[in-house]
Design a protein around this motif. Structure first.
Motif, PDB file in Angstrom:
ATOM      1  N   PRO A 122      10.614   0.648   1.811  1.00  0.00           N
ATOM      2  CA  PRO A 122      11.258   1.953   1.616  1.00  0.00           C
ATOM      3  C   PRO A 122      11.447   2.695   2.942  1.00  0.00           C
ATOM      4  CG  PRO A 122       9.491   1.619   0.023  1.00  0.00           C
ATOM      5  CD  PRO A 122       9.379   0.514   1.017  1.00  0.00           C
ATOM      6  N   LYS A 123      12.642   3.205   3.157  1.00  0.00           N
ATOM      7  CA  LYS A 123      12.933   4.000   4.356  1.00  0.00           C
ATOM      8  C   LYS A 123      12.137   5.299   4.292  1.00  0.00           C
ATOM      9  CE  LYS A 123      16.825   6.070   6.901  1.00  0.00           C
ATOM     10  NZ  LYS A 123      16.523   5.397   8.173  1.00  0.00           N
ATOM     11  N   GLY A 124      11.403   5.592   5.347  1.00  0.00           N
ATOM     12  CA  GLY A 124      10.587   6.799   5.392  1.00  0.00           C
ATOM     13  C   GLY A 124       9.249   6.654   4.691  1.00  0.00           C
ATOM     14  N   GLY A 125       8.948   5.457   4.187  1.00  0.00           N
ATOM     15  CA  GLY A 125       7.664   5.219   3.539  1.00  0.00           C
ATOM     16  C   GLY A 125       6.548   5.047   4.559  1.00  0.00           C
ATOM     17  N   LEU A 126       5.346   4.822   4.080  1.00  0.00           N
ATOM     18  CA  LEU A 126       4.203   4.718   4.982  1.00  0.00           C
ATOM     19  C   LEU A 126       4.354   3.549   5.947  1.00  0.00           C
ATOM     20  CD1 LEU A 126       1.062   5.571   2.784  1.00  0.00           C
ATOM     21  CD2 LEU A 126       2.342   7.045   4.353  1.00  0.00           C
ATOM     22  N   TYR A 127       4.831   2.394   5.462  1.00  0.00           N
ATOM     23  CA  TYR A 127       4.943   1.259   6.379  1.00  0.00           C
ATOM     24  C   TYR A 127       6.044   1.494   7.407  1.00  0.00           C
ATOM     25  CZ  TYR A 127       4.696  -3.376   8.300  1.00  0.00           C
ATOM     26  OH  TYR A 127       4.525  -4.419   9.178  1.00  0.00           O
ATOM     27  N   ASP A 128       7.168   2.034   6.974  1.00  0.00           N
ATOM     28  CA  ASP A 128       8.275   2.311   7.884  1.00  0.00           C
ATOM     29  C   ASP A 128       7.840   3.260   8.995  1.00  0.00           C
ATOM     30  OD1 ASP A 128      10.856   2.506   8.967  1.00  0.00           O
ATOM     31  OD2 ASP A 128      11.396   4.161   7.641  1.00  0.00           O
ATOM     32  N   ARG A 129       7.051   4.255   8.646  1.00  0.00           N
ATOM     33  CA  ARG A 129       6.665   5.264   9.640  1.00  0.00           C
ATOM     34  C   ARG A 129       5.464   4.861  10.489  1.00  0.00           C
ATOM     35  NH1 ARG A 129       5.485  10.571   6.695  1.00  0.00           N
ATOM     36  NH2 ARG A 129       5.215   9.235   4.852  1.00  0.00           N
ATOM     37  N   PHE A 130       4.509   4.147   9.881  1.00  0.00           N
ATOM     38  CA  PHE A 130       3.243   3.972  10.586  1.00  0.00           C
ATOM     39  C   PHE A 130       2.880   2.526  10.937  1.00  0.00           C
ATOM     40  CE2 PHE A 130       2.606   7.935   8.084  1.00  0.00           C
ATOM     41  CZ  PHE A 130       2.438   8.807   9.156  1.00  0.00           C
ATOM     42  N   ARG A 131       3.533   1.528  10.310  1.00  0.00           N
ATOM     43  CA  ARG A 131       3.223   0.122  10.591  1.00  0.00           C
ATOM     44  C   ARG A 131       1.722  -0.147  10.539  1.00  0.00           C
ATOM     45  NH1 ARG A 131       8.234   0.179  10.357  1.00  0.00           N
ATOM     46  NH2 ARG A 131       9.592  -1.265  11.497  1.00  0.00           N
ATOM     47  N   MET A 132       1.084   0.307   9.497  1.00  0.00           N
ATOM     48  CA  MET A 132      -0.342   0.104   9.214  1.00  0.00           C
ATOM     49  C   MET A 132      -1.261   1.080   9.965  1.00  0.00           C
ATOM     50  SD  MET A 132      -0.448  -2.555   7.041  1.00  0.00           S
ATOM     51  CE  MET A 132      -2.088  -3.256   7.163  1.00  0.00           C
ATOM     52  N   ARG A 133      -0.733   1.797  10.958  1.00  0.00           N
ATOM     53  CA  ARG A 133      -1.538   2.806  11.663  1.00  0.00           C
ATOM     54  C   ARG A 133      -1.371   4.155  10.964  1.00  0.00           C
ATOM     55  NH1 ARG A 133      -3.187   0.716  16.608  1.00  0.00           N
ATOM     56  NH2 ARG A 133      -1.982  -1.087  17.319  1.00  0.00           N
ATOM     57  N   THR A 134      -1.639   4.174   9.696  1.00  0.00           N
ATOM     58  CA  THR A 134      -1.335   5.341   8.879  1.00  0.00           C
ATOM     59  C   THR A 134      -2.199   6.535   9.265  1.00  0.00           C
ATOM     60  OG1 THR A 134      -0.838   3.785   7.105  1.00  0.00           O
ATOM     61  CG2 THR A 134      -0.998   6.092   6.509  1.00  0.00           C
ATOM     62  N   ASP A 135      -1.574   7.699   9.316  1.00  0.00           N
ATOM     63  CA  ASP A 135      -2.255   8.958   9.625  1.00  0.00           C
ATOM     64  C   ASP A 135      -3.031   9.402   8.387  1.00  0.00           C
ATOM     65  OD1 ASP A 135      -3.043  11.557  10.150  1.00  0.00           O
ATOM     66  OD2 ASP A 135      -1.108  12.173  10.987  1.00  0.00           O
TER      67      ASP A 135
END
Length: 298
Positions: free
Chosen positions: A16-29
């Motif tokens: 998903p565009k703008g999802g957690l993986y798209d934004r953080f690549r596993m380095r989730t805030d």
């Protein structure tokens, strides 16, 4: 929902565009996740630092964090001789009585996760720890007392590409993508796994057992799964932080439909005898570690 393509070990998958993986690549805030109204707390994850490792899908961070999950598990009996026909020779079924082993049929809903929302189903069998001795009952007692079971997964369909590629290429699990719906709340537990023809592979409908609530970190169960990856045996550790769960022993009113498909074929081959337990977690969290090499008995 708009999607974007990402590279996983040379394979392109959509997320998903703008999802957690798209934004953080596993380095989730974690602070951002904590603001999600579906997530009750992220304290469990603050005690689990991530590390970067090389894997079959390229460099990645481990563990993979699941911030809001719900799960259902049917615990069933089957004869050990039938289970052995589906197990690699290096593994042995965990027996609860002479000649009787445990089969689990499981359904998962991952609402908030480092690799975004997906659903999953599984057929797995309880096995003795890889370097077990000869005392099967001791293995069983130890596993149950510590809430740490060992398993071998026979089938594991998922609903998204990224979950399939990570699970199959990165972990060695028998994963494929299919239509898969899972709905779990305090009243009912309903799941449906589709097959290639648009019909039903496996479906479940049951009354959700009465739920008990737990503080974060109060009840953490662990599962070790064995897979063969790149010609070598590996073990994968998952830790579940249970927040709301219930169990029904010898449950009534459970409708398990075994249709036509890969999961149905596995279950028919196991010649299931009886359902002895239904476990439902309406709220939990999960840390899934990358597999590590393990020594098994030859």
């Amino acid at each position: 929902m708009p999607s974007v393509e990402v590279d996983l070990g040379g394979r392109l998958v959509t997320v998903p565009k703008g999802g957690l993986y798209d934004r953080f690549r596993m380095r989730t805030d974690l602070d951002e996740v904590a603001r999600d109204p579906r997530v009750s707390s992220v304290d469990f994850f603050r005690t689990l630092p991530k590390t970067e490792v090389n894997s079959a899908i390229g460099p990645t961070l481990t563990p993979n964090f699941y911030y809001r999950i719900s799960t259902a598990r049917l615990v069933m009996l089957a004869r050990s001789r039938d289970i052995r026909t589906r197990l690699p020779k290096e593994l042995a079924p965990l027996e609860i009585a002479p000649g009787l082993g445990i089969v689990s049929v499981m359904f998962f809903r991952y609402d908030v996760c480092d690799i975004d929302f997906y659903t999953e189903a599984a057929v797995g069998v309880a096995v003795r720890p890889a370097r077990h001795g000869k005392l099967g009952f001791a293995d069983l007692a130890s596993s149950l007392a510590n809430d740490h079971l060992h398993s071998y997964v026979l089938s594991l369909p998922v609903s998204t590409q990224i979950a399939q590629v990570r699970g199959h290429d990165g972990y060695g699990f028998p994963k494929w993508v299919t239509e898969l719906d899972v709905s779990i709340d305090t009243d009912r537990t309903v799941a449906r796994v589709g097959n290639d023809a648009g019909g039903v592979d496996l479906a479940l409908s049951a009354v959700t057992p009465r739920q008990a609530k737990y503080e974060t970190g109060e009840r953490v169960s662990t599962l070790t799964s064995y897979t063969s990856l790149g010609g070598a045996w590996h073990s994968t550790l998952s830790q579940t932080n249970v927040l709301s769960a219930g169990t029904a022993r010898f449950p009534r009113g459970v409708d398990l439909q075994i249709g036509q498909g890969r999961m149905a074929d596995v279950l028919r081959a196991l010649n299931l005898i009886k359902t002895i337990q239904l476990d439902v977690v309406t709220e939990g969290q999960l840390a899934l570690h990358m597999p590590v090499p393990v020594s098994v008995r030859g």
